[in-house]
Design an enzyme around this catalytic site. Structure first.
Site, mmCIF file in Angstrom:
data_model
loop_
_atom_site.group_PDB
_atom_site.id
_atom_site.type_symbol
_atom_site.label_atom_id
_atom_site.label_comp_id
_atom_site.label_asym_id
_atom_site.label_seq_id
_atom_site.Cartn_x
_atom_site.Cartn_y
_atom_site.Cartn_z
ATOM 1 N N ASN A 38 0.982 -1.198 -0.155
ATOM 2 C CA ASN A 38 -0.160 0.054 0.095
ATOM 3 C C ASN A 38 0.815 1.222 0.081
ATOM 4 O O ASN A 38 0.314 2.267 0.520
ATOM 5 C CB ASN A 38 -0.713 0.050 1.320
ATOM 6 N N HIS A 125 -13.621 -2.461 6.645
ATOM 7 C CA HIS A 125 -12.437 -3.053 7.042
ATOM 8 C C HIS A 125 -12.695 -3.938 8.519
ATOM 9 O O HIS A 125 -13.616 -3.392 9.298
ATOM 10 C CB HIS A 125 -11.413 -2.052 7.753
ATOM 11 N N GLU A 171 -15.950 2.993 3.943
ATOM 12 C CA GLU A 171 -14.766 3.392 3.327
ATOM 13 C C GLU A 171 -14.940 4.315 2.112
ATOM 14 O O GLU A 171 -15.740 3.938 1.523
ATOM 15 C CB GLU A 171 -13.786 2.073 2.912
ATOM 16 N N SER A 175 -10.692 -1.208 -0.301
ATOM 17 C CA SER A 175 -9.238 -1.895 -0.200
ATOM 18 C C SER A 175 -9.321 -2.969 -1.159
ATOM 19 O O SER A 175 -8.022 -3.434 -1.707
ATOM 20 C CB SER A 175 -8.930 -2.344 0.981
ATOM 21 N N ASP A 200 -13.682 6.233 6.313
ATOM 22 C CA ASP A 200 -12.431 5.662 6.412
ATOM 23 C C ASP A 200 -11.590 5.889 5.139
ATOM 24 O O ASP A 200 -11.856 5.352 4.070
ATOM 25 C CB ASP A 200 -12.441 4.208 6.585
ATOM 26 N N HIS A 203 -7.129 4.129 2.254
ATOM 27 C CA HIS A 203 -6.672 3.900 0.891
ATOM 28 C C HIS A 203 -6.734 5.380 -0.141
ATOM 29 O O HIS A 203 -6.250 5.220 -1.345
ATOM 30 C CB HIS A 203 -7.412 2.820 0.039
ATOM 31 N N LYS A 233 0.012 3.923 4.713
ATOM 32 C CA LYS A 233 0.004 3.403 3.264
ATOM 33 C C LYS A 233 0.697 4.689 2.375
ATOM 34 O O LYS A 233 1.752 4.734 2.442
ATOM 35 C CB LYS A 233 -1.320 3.397 2.980
#
Length: 383
Positions: A38, A125, A171, A175, A200, A203, A233
């Site tokens: 990541n 997650h 998110e 991911s 979240d 990413h 990340k």
């Protein structure tokens, strides 16, 4: 590896069961060109962060914190990072945790109260799931990226007598699929129902938004928005920042057991993260990553609109076999299978970073095409 120990017969049986299903996990070393990490902007091993760490050590910054933030572990560098993050992301406050998992768990366990309802996207997650189980609020999953499913869950709960606060957890960039949450729709739903958004940005931070402020940059600073931004990340460091209203920071300091009873993150890592925030404010890194994404789209023949490009093969054994062949050819590609992803959706999770050149990406595409032959791989695209 000998795991035969009579004191742990239940654990041995479980390991053997996983092995019989070809699902037993093992640690493996890094191999070949990076298509698995990541470290999207290639900062983790960069000279810039190495220089920041060296300068911090030269100035006498300690490696370890020595205790929790509420004891002697609160270092000025932690507070400088939180101040920088507040200014960078445009939030009212920020709180630094040792990891994204710890931060997500603390948020979910401490903030929603008894009588509240957490409605979460089914693909959030694992850390969010663990936090909800430790908390006191009800929680219910809804279909992935379906705003109407969130709306229906809220109205159904209210009609059945629910009177507490609504929390919406998603998110912003997923991911495993590389797709984006419908943030504007969710923000409108939250406004209609006086709900709180838990976003979240793990990413998306550093990769998207002005100055790398993420996909939720336009929502940051709202009184009902809390964002989680991992530092391990795209920022290339460790830890996580919870950004949001000042009252959220103060409540977590007083009530989040994952914060109160944890040794504080390394002051040295806080200094490196401050340097990373400055580096990611420059669009040149993101421009270079976008060029890699374009090259991958051309080489692979599909797009997710992000740096995460899953090639869904479905069958677990086939997925792991293809991943092994790619690793043998010099490409660090990992297979992802249940329970990390749903049954029947085992995949190669191709992660694009600045650690791989455009030539590397083209070579990967050619090798993958050769391995798969004329088979039709099901590739996830943006919805």
């Amino acid at each position: 590896m000998n795991t035969d120990n009579p004191f742990f017969d239940a654990q041995t049986a479980d390991l053997n069961r996983l092995a019989s299903q070809s699902r037993r996990r093992n640690l493996s070393q890094q191999v070949g060109v990076d298509f698995a990490s990541n470290d999207y902007l290639g900062l983790a091993a960069s000279g810039q962060l190495a220089q920041a760490a060296s300068e911090a050590i030269r100035q006498g910054l300690p490696v370890g914190s020595g205790g929790s933030r509420l004891l002697r572990g609160n270092h000025p560098e932690h507070e400088l990072l939180e101040s920088d993050a507040t200014a960078h992301f445009g939030s009212e406050s920020a709180l630094y945790f040792s990891s994204g998992f710890a931060a997500n768990g603390a948020l979910m366990a401490a903030l929603p109260q008894r009588g509240d309802l957490v409605i979460y996207d089914e693909l959030v997650h694992a850390s969010a799931h663990d936090g909800m189980r430790l908390g006191r609020a009800e929680f219910v999953p809804v279909r992935h990226n379906d705003p109407q499913a969130f709306e229906l869950a809220i109205t159904s709960w209210r009609s059945s007598g629910g009177t507490g606060r609504i929390w919406i957890a998603v998110e912003t960039l997923y991911s495993m699929d590389g797709d984006r949450a419908p943030l504007d729709d969710l923000a409108a739903i939250a406004e209609r129902h006086e709900a709180i958004l838990l976003l979240d940005e793990a990413h998306a931070t550093g990769v998207f938004g002005p100055s790398g402020r993420g996909l939720a940059a336009h929502l940051e600073g709202a009184p009902n928005v809390i964002t989680l931004r991992t530092c391990g990340k795209a920022l290339g460091c460790e830890g996580a920042l919870v950004c949001g209203p000042e009252v959220v920071r103060e409540f977590l300091i007083n009530r989040a057991r994952g914060f109160i009873f944890s040794t504080a993150p390394s002051p040295l890592m806080a200094a490196c993260t401050r340097a990373a925030l400055k580096l990611t404010a420059d669009d040149s890194l993101r421009d270079a990553l976008r060029a890699r994404i374009t090259a991958a789209e051309q080489a692979l023949g599909f797009s997710t609109g992000s740096q995460i490009m899953p090639v869904v093969l479905g069958d677990e054994a086939r997925t792991m076999a293809v991943a092994a062949k790619l690793q043998q050819a010099g490409f660090d590609v990992r297979g992802i299978r249940p329970p990390t992803v749903p049954e029947g959706s085992s995949r190669l999770r191709l992660s694009l970073t600045l650690n791989a050149s455009q030539n590397d990406i083209e070579a990967l595409g050619e090798r993958l095409s050769h391995i798969l032959g004329t088979e039709e791989a099901t590739c996830l695209a943006t919805s």
